[in-house]
Enzyme design. Structure first.
Site, PDB file in Angstrom:
ATOM      1  N   LYS A 135       3.226   6.028  -2.942  1.00  0.00           N
ATOM      2  CA  LYS A 135       4.358   6.883  -3.284  1.00  0.00           C
ATOM      3  C   LYS A 135       4.681   6.819  -4.776  1.00  0.00           C
ATOM      4  O   LYS A 135       5.139   7.808  -5.367  1.00  0.00           O
ATOM      5  CB  LYS A 135       5.589   6.498  -2.459  1.00  0.00           C
ATOM      6  CG  LYS A 135       5.446   6.786  -0.973  1.00  0.00           C
ATOM      7  CD  LYS A 135       5.191   8.259  -0.689  1.00  0.00           C
ATOM      8  CE  LYS A 135       5.212   8.559   0.798  1.00  0.00           C
ATOM      9  NZ  LYS A 135       4.932   9.989   1.087  1.00  0.00           N
TER      10      LYS A 135
ATOM     11  N   ASP B 249       0.819  -1.216   0.000  1.00  0.00           N
ATOM     12  CA  ASP B 249       0.000   0.000   0.000  1.00  0.00           C
ATOM     13  C   ASP B 249       0.851   1.265   0.000  1.00  0.00           C
ATOM     14  O   ASP B 249       0.624   2.189  -0.780  1.00  0.00           O
ATOM     15  CB  ASP B 249      -0.960  -0.008   1.198  1.00  0.00           C
ATOM     16  CG  ASP B 249      -0.277  -0.382   2.515  1.00  0.00           C
ATOM     17  OD1 ASP B 249       0.896  -0.806   2.503  1.00  0.00           O
ATOM     18  OD2 ASP B 249      -0.925  -0.248   3.581  1.00  0.00           O
ATOM     19  N   TYR B 250       1.848   1.307   0.855  1.00  0.00           N
ATOM     20  CA  TYR B 250       2.722   2.480   0.963  1.00  0.00           C
ATOM     21  C   TYR B 250       3.502   2.708  -0.323  1.00  0.00           C
ATOM     22  O   TYR B 250       3.560   3.833  -0.848  1.00  0.00           O
ATOM     23  CB  TYR B 250       3.672   2.291   2.147  1.00  0.00           C
ATOM     24  CG  TYR B 250       4.728   3.351   2.281  1.00  0.00           C
ATOM     25  CD1 TYR B 250       4.429   4.608   2.804  1.00  0.00           C
ATOM     26  CD2 TYR B 250       6.049   3.106   1.881  1.00  0.00           C
ATOM     27  CE1 TYR B 250       5.405   5.591   2.930  1.00  0.00           C
ATOM     28  CE2 TYR B 250       7.030   4.083   2.004  1.00  0.00           C
ATOM     29  CZ  TYR B 250       6.694   5.315   2.527  1.00  0.00           C
ATOM     30  OH  TYR B 250       7.666   6.282   2.650  1.00  0.00           O
ATOM     31  N   ASN B 251       4.125   1.645  -0.846  1.00  0.00           N
ATOM     32  CA  ASN B 251       4.923   1.781  -2.056  1.00  0.00           C
ATOM     33  C   ASN B 251       4.085   2.259  -3.235  1.00  0.00           C
ATOM     34  O   ASN B 251       4.531   3.084  -4.044  1.00  0.00           O
ATOM     35  CB  ASN B 251       5.589   0.447  -2.408  1.00  0.00           C
ATOM     36  CG  ASN B 251       6.591  -0.004  -1.372  1.00  0.00           C
ATOM     37  OD1 ASN B 251       6.842   0.688  -0.392  1.00  0.00           O
ATOM     38  ND2 ASN B 251       7.156  -1.183  -1.565  1.00  0.00           N
TER      39      ASN B 251
END
Length: 253
Positions: free
Chosen positions: A163, A158-160
């Site tokens: 970004k 989710d984070y990658n």
């Protein structure tokens, strides 16, 4: 415009990397808005450490109305429009490689949270800043990314992804806003030693990064903050739409 003449908003600036970025701008004489969501006391402490040219302002950056109100409050306080925005805030995420969700357990809601925290929040601040920056014919928007987009050694799905989407946002906005004297860039760090978000990272991981990095050390929040200053300074006046990876050479993009 020199940094000392700028009015700088740093989102998520009550602690960690955001606090270091806010203090770095304060050190250079800028007027600084220390944005926070819940950590009022810590935000006030950051503002006080900078001095009388800093204020702490609460706003949920995923709420457009709250962001607009924050910009209005900042302009009223400093008597000048915000010239520089650092989209740093990290929404509901910790770098915990052991307990992270894998491909089988990750949910769309997890992606949605990070997309809102990265892209939606940056859209809100960019739109709120646009009028004032266009009036001044000067603006600096600096988004905080991650080297995990180029090298997802830990698949924080989710984070990658959030970004990665922010890189596209950065370049698209750079293309449109350049005519108004506004540059839009990104600074992407690796795992920093140490922030609240990376506090749960085992020492073994930091040691592995150190051994794999040409500079043989782990990047600190202060070092990344100095790179952010470059994009706000006159030295970067011909640079826009770029993603600068600041991780000691671990990822060479």
């Amino acid at each position: 415009m020199e940094i000392k003449d700028q009015v700088v908003l740093v989102t998520g600036a009550s602690r960690g990397l955001g606090a270091e970025i806010a203090k770095a701008f304060g050190r250079e004489g800028a007027r600084v808005i220390v944005n926070y969501y819940q950590s009022e006391q810590k935000a006030q402490e950051v503002a006080q450490s900078i001095g009388d040219h800093a204020i702490a302002v609460q706003a949920d950056i995923t709420d457009k109305e709250q962001v607009q109100n924050m910009f209005g409050q900042a302009e009223q306080h400093f008597g000048q429009a915000v010239t520089t925005v650092v989209n740093n805030a990290l929404v509901n995420f910790k770098f915990d490689a052991v307990n992270k969700k894998d491909a089988k357990t990750i949910a769309w809601e997890d992606y949605d949270t990070q997309l809102e925290g990265s892209v939606k929040a940056s859209l809100h601040t960019t739109q709120a800043a646009h009028e004032g920056m266009s009036r001044l014919k000067f603006g600096r928007i600096i988004n905080i990314g991650t080297n995990l987009v180029q090298n997802p050694v830990v698949p924080y799905h989710d984070y990658n992804t959030g970004k990665a989407a922010l890189i596209g946002f950065t370049r698209s906005m750079a293309r449109e806003l350049g005519v108004n004297g506004i540059t839009v860039n990104m600074v992407s760090g690796g795992l920093l030693q140490t922030t609240d978000a990376s506090a749960s990272t085992p020492d073994e991981v930091f040691e592995l990064i150190k051994e794999s990095t040409p500079l043989q050390r782990v990047t600190t929040p202060g070092e990344l903050a100095d790179a952010v200053l470059f994009f706000a300074s006159p030295w970067s006046r011909a640079v826009t739409g770029q993603n600068l990876v600041v991780d000691g050479g671990l990822v060479m993009d």
